[in-house]
Write a protein that holds these residues in place. Structure first.
Motif: not given
Length: 401
Positions: A112-124
């Motif tokens: 099982v792997l958990l990716v970091q918060n998908t909304r990190y992609e909302d700020v670049k």
């Protein structure tokens, strides 16, 4: 169900991308309420028990600037999930790039792997670009490229068109399925709205008529009775010419309320008495009034006669859908109406009882009757959209059987 489910997918040795709803409260690095994590366990366990490699995606909170990111990391969720599964969960602190790709490539069956918060992609680069919440096509395509099949088990975000649900599913035609939680939500809400056992009673509460116009309008054609409570009741009072004092009223919705009343006939059930207060405060002076509410007083809960009237409407129901509190539930002195309705629902053993929305759910849990109800929806906004009769993008994007 007309959509693919997790049991329809080949899982052995597959990289299984999963959209889950781990949007949970975190304080000082510790998960406060793990209900949403627990709700996802059956699907996660099914995937890993059948030799799949579970790669989990979730959002957490809203991210509009770089400074929001550290406090909204999913690392504490990975730790809690590891405890619940009683096995290691690999947490990857990024949402794209070599670190993530290598971690996925190193997975073995059952991992099982958990990716970091998908909304990190909302700020670049300091800019609010909404790549995740705006369903950026390149992001959905990239995430889809990381796996072999996709399972969406996040009903709570099904009413939103995001890269991590719609974006991934769109790029995996014929390989996007519903998880157990999503399947359950579709079944219970779908049956309640489209094929209910009758009598079918809807209970709608909350502050504003504007939030529920679509729901009322859709359910008027489907429900046998619609009970109205909470602040929204007083816009209907105003539409009927009943004095509301200082109670919450949406003046721009009074005409809409009149139209609903004309269309509803005796289907709409309003409170007949109210607990009124001289100010919006738990320790305000209160009294119970029927009919007109004097100036200087505001209705903050339904009264005892209303509770009995609502119970009377509910007692023979075979299907009940409840969304929204009957009063100002967060103040203990004005929570009684909500709690009484919740307690009564727990006694309806012959009925299908479905509860959605934060305060309604909190009420049945506080009363300890949650396990006596048929279904507690995990998505307030999504369940409302469903009750309005609208298509949910997250569900629409799942592959048909």
């Amino acid at each position: 169900m007309a959509k693919l489910t997790v049991e329809d997918l080949p899982l052995e040795g597959k990289k299984v991308l999963m959209r889950v709803d781990f949007n949970v409260p975190i304080k000082d690095g510790v998960v406060g309420d793990d209900n949403r994590i627990v709700a996802a366990l059956p699907t996660i366990k099914y995937v890993i028990d059948h030799g799949g490699r579970a790669i989990l995606f979730s959002h957490l909170g809203r991210i509009k600037k770089e400074e929001d990111k550290p406090g909204l990391s999913l690392r504490p969720v990975a730790e809690r999930l590891s405890n619940l599964l009683n096995k290691p969960v690999t947490f990857v602190p990024v949402t794209e790039g070599k670190q993530l790709e290598d971690a996925i490539d190193n997975m073995k069956n059952g991992d099982v792997l958990l990716v970091q918060n998908t909304r990190y992609e909302d700020v670049k680069d300091g800019e609010y670009v909404k790549r995740e919440s705006g369903n950026d096509p390149e992001l959905g395509k990239y995430w889809a490229s990381l796996g072999d099949v996709f399972v969406n088990d996040a009903f709570g975000t099904a009413h939103r068109k995001h890269a991590s649900n719609v974006g991934i599913a769109t790029n995996m035609p014929g390989k996007a399925a519903a998880g157990y939680l999503m399947e359950k939500e579709i079944k219970f809400l779908g049956d309640a709205v489209d094929n209910p056992e009758r009598p079918f009673v809807a209970i709608l509460g909350g502050a504003k008529v504007s939030d529920k116009i679509g729901v009322i309008d859709n359910l008027l054609d489907k429900a046998d009775k619609i009970i109205i409570g909470g602040g929204m009741a007083y816009t209907f009072y105003a539409a009927k010419g009943i004095k509301v004092g200082n109670s919450l009223v949406e003046k721009d919705k009074i005409d809409v309320a009149k139209q609903i009343l004309d269309k509803a006939g005796d289907k709409l059930v309003l409170p007949i008495d109210n607990v009124v207060a001289d100010k919006f405060n738990n320790d305000a002076d209160t009294k119970v009034v029927e009919g007109d509410i004097d100036d200087g007083w505001m209705a903050l809960d339904i009264g005892p006669k209303s509770v009995e009237e609502f119970k009377n409407v509910l007692k023979n129901a075979k299907t009940v859908v409840w969304n929204g509190p009957m009063g100002v539930f967060e103040m203990p002195n004005f929570a009684k109406g909500t709690l009484e309705i919740g307690k009564f629902l727990g006694t309806l053993t012959d009925a299908t009882t479905i509860v959605g929305g934060g305060d309604s759910t909190a009420a049945v849990k506080e009363l300890g009757v949650a396990d006596k109800l048929t279904h507690i929806s995990t998505g307030g906004g999504a369940s409302l959209t469903y009750l309005e009769g609208n298509e949910l993008p997250g569900i629409a994007a799942i592959s048909d059987k």
